[in-house]
Every structure is written in structure tokens, then in C-alpha cells.
Design a protein around this motif. Structure first.
Motif, PDB file in Angstrom:
ATOM      1  N   SER A 285       0.841  -1.183   0.000  1.00 55.79           N
ATOM      2  CA  SER A 285       0.000   0.000   0.000  1.00 55.79           C
ATOM      3  C   SER A 285       0.883   1.243   0.000  1.00 55.79           C
ATOM      4  N   PHE A 286       0.268   2.346  -0.301  1.00 59.67           N
ATOM      5  CA  PHE A 286       0.995   3.609  -0.315  1.00 59.67           C
ATOM      6  C   PHE A 286       1.571   3.905   1.068  1.00 59.67           C
ATOM      7  N   ALA A 287       0.801   3.647   2.116  1.00 56.79           N
ATOM      8  CA  ALA A 287       1.255   3.920   3.487  1.00 56.79           C
ATOM      9  C   ALA A 287       2.473   3.053   3.825  1.00 56.79           C
ATOM     10  N   ARG A 288       2.419   1.792   3.454  1.00 56.76           N
ATOM     11  CA  ARG A 288       3.550   0.905   3.719  1.00 56.76           C
ATOM     12  C   ARG A 288       4.795   1.395   2.994  1.00 56.76           C
ATOM     13  N   ASN A 289       4.657   1.742   1.738  1.00 54.50           N
ATOM     14  CA  ASN A 289       5.800   2.238   0.966  1.00 54.50           C
ATOM     15  C   ASN A 289       6.332   3.551   1.548  1.00 54.50           C
ATOM     16  N   LEU A 290       5.442   4.416   1.985  1.00 52.27           N
ATOM     17  CA  LEU A 290       5.852   5.686   2.567  1.00 52.27           C
ATOM     18  C   LEU A 290       6.617   5.465   3.871  1.00 52.27           C
ATOM     19  N   PHE A 291       6.090   4.592   4.736  1.00 47.60           N
ATOM     20  CA  PHE A 291       6.774   4.330   6.005  1.00 47.60           C
ATOM     21  C   PHE A 291       8.110   3.624   5.792  1.00 47.60           C
ATOM     22  N   THR A 292       8.187   2.768   4.782  1.00 48.89           N
ATOM     23  CA  THR A 292       9.468   2.129   4.460  1.00 48.89           C
ATOM     24  C   THR A 292      10.476   3.184   4.030  1.00 48.89           C
ATOM     25  N   PHE A 293      10.044   4.091   3.171  1.00 48.46           N
ATOM     26  CA  PHE A 293      10.934   5.156   2.699  1.00 48.46           C
ATOM     27  C   PHE A 293      11.381   6.044   3.852  1.00 48.46           C
ATOM     28  N   LEU A 294      10.434   6.462   4.697  1.00 48.12           N
ATOM     29  CA  LEU A 294      10.777   7.342   5.813  1.00 48.12           C
ATOM     30  C   LEU A 294      11.677   6.625   6.826  1.00 48.12           C
TER      31      LEU A 294
ATOM     32  N   LEU B 245      13.579  -0.772  -0.540  1.00 47.17           N
ATOM     33  CA  LEU B 245      12.661   0.205  -1.130  1.00 47.17           C
ATOM     34  C   LEU B 245      11.794  -0.402  -2.217  1.00 47.17           C
TER      35      LEU B 245
END
Length: 183
Positions: free
Chosen positions: A78-87, A179
Motif C-alpha cells: 500500500s501507499f502507506a507501507r511504501n511511505l513508512f518504508t521510505f521514511l 525500497l
């Protein structure tokens, strides 16, 4: 090719198989190595007798046209998972990894400079003699001692360079893999 290299290559090529089947095949191959070593054969002879790891893996997978160098499948998150991985990776890198790596690289660079400066110490002693016209045997022999120390440090500095490059590349590949979602 030794035992470890052979088994590692077969294991990598058998990654599409379930873990229990893969482990059973690797155990059989390992037993071949044990039997050959008991009978006085070298690991490279045993590996040659077993054959090419790619051929062994293709036969095990029953697919002669398998693509062996394919990258691992990407996980669609999900977008949230990808965002938290990036952050998470961003903070890990900015606060911990990059400062530690930079410190290690600076330590390596200082060791390299020390080693090289020790090696050229007699040249500096000769230059000092040429400019001041006074010869101090203790200074000259001390510079020769420094050259010996520098020559002893040089292989260690080279080895550290190889470790640093390997570690840095592996760390950044891990970042990219994380990532991409293939972990």
C-alpha cells in the motif's frame, strides 16, 4: 570450485523450490562431498564430478529454459507501507548509517595517508639533509623505521579498502531492495 561455493550456487538457483525440497537436495549434494572427501578426493574434484550447478538446478526444477538471473518478485504494498518504508530508511540512513559510514571512510583515509607518509619518510629526511646540510643519523634511521611501518600498514589499508567498498555496496543494495519491496 569448493564445497561452499558449489552448494551456495545450487541453493541460489533452487530458490523457486519449497524450502524442504531444496534442503533435501542440498543435503544429498553435501553427502556426495562427505563421501568424496572420505575417499581422498579434493572438493574441486568432487564438484567437477557432480557437474555444473546450473544443470543440477535445471534438472531439479524440470525447466531447461528457466531464467536464473531474474530479480526477486516485487511485493506490491500500500501507499502507506511504501511511505513508512521510505521514511524509515531515510531516518536510518541520515541519523545512523551515513554518519557511521562517513566516520569509517575518514578513518580509512587517515590510515592511508599515514601509511603513505611513513613510506616517503626517507625522502623527506634526504630533502632535509639537502636543504640544511646537516646529517643526523638518528633522524635518517628513524625515517627508515617509519618506512617499514608504512609498508606493513599498506596491505592492511588495502584490505580495509576492499572491505569498505564491499560493505558500502552491499548496504546500498540492501536499501534499494528494501525500497523496491523485495525483502
Amino acid at each position: 570450485m569448493n564445497r561452499k561455493q558449489f552448494l551456495t550456487e545450487v541453493e541460489q538457483r533452487l530458490s523457486p523450490l519449497p524450502a524442504e525440497v531444496r534442503n533435501e537436495l542440498l543435503s544429498d549434494l553435501s553427502q556426495h562431498f562427505d563421501y568424496g572427501l572420505v575417499n581422498g578426493k579434493s572438493e574441486s574434484e568432487i564438484a567437477n564430478e557432480l557437474g555444473n550447478p546450473e544443470t543440477i538446478a535445471r534438472e531439479a526444477l524440470d525447466d531447461p529454459h528457466a531464467a536464473w538471473n531474474a530479480s526477486p518478485p516485487l511485493r506490491q504494498g500500500s501507499f502507506a507501507r511504501n511511505l513508512f518504508t521510505f521514511l524509515g530508511l531515510l531516518f536510518l540512513n541520515l541519523l545512523i548509517s551515513i554518519p557511521i559510514m562517513a566516520t569509517l571512510w575518514v578513518v580509512w583515509a587517515s590510515l592511508a595517508v599515514v601509511s603513505i607518509s611513513f613510506i616517503v619518510a626517507p625522502l623527506l629526511a634526504v630533502t632535509d639533509y639537502a636543504l640544511n646540510s646537516t646529517f643526523y643519523p638518528a633522524k635518517f634511521f628513524f625515517s627508515i623505521t617509519l618506512t617499514g611501518i608504512g609498508l606493513l600498514l599498506l596491505p592492511g589499508v588495502r584490505y580495509l579498502l576492499l572491505l569498505m567498498v564491499k560493505g558500502t555496496v552491499r548496504y546500498w543494495k540492501w536499501n534499494l531492495t528494501t525500497l523496491r519491496g523485495a525483502y
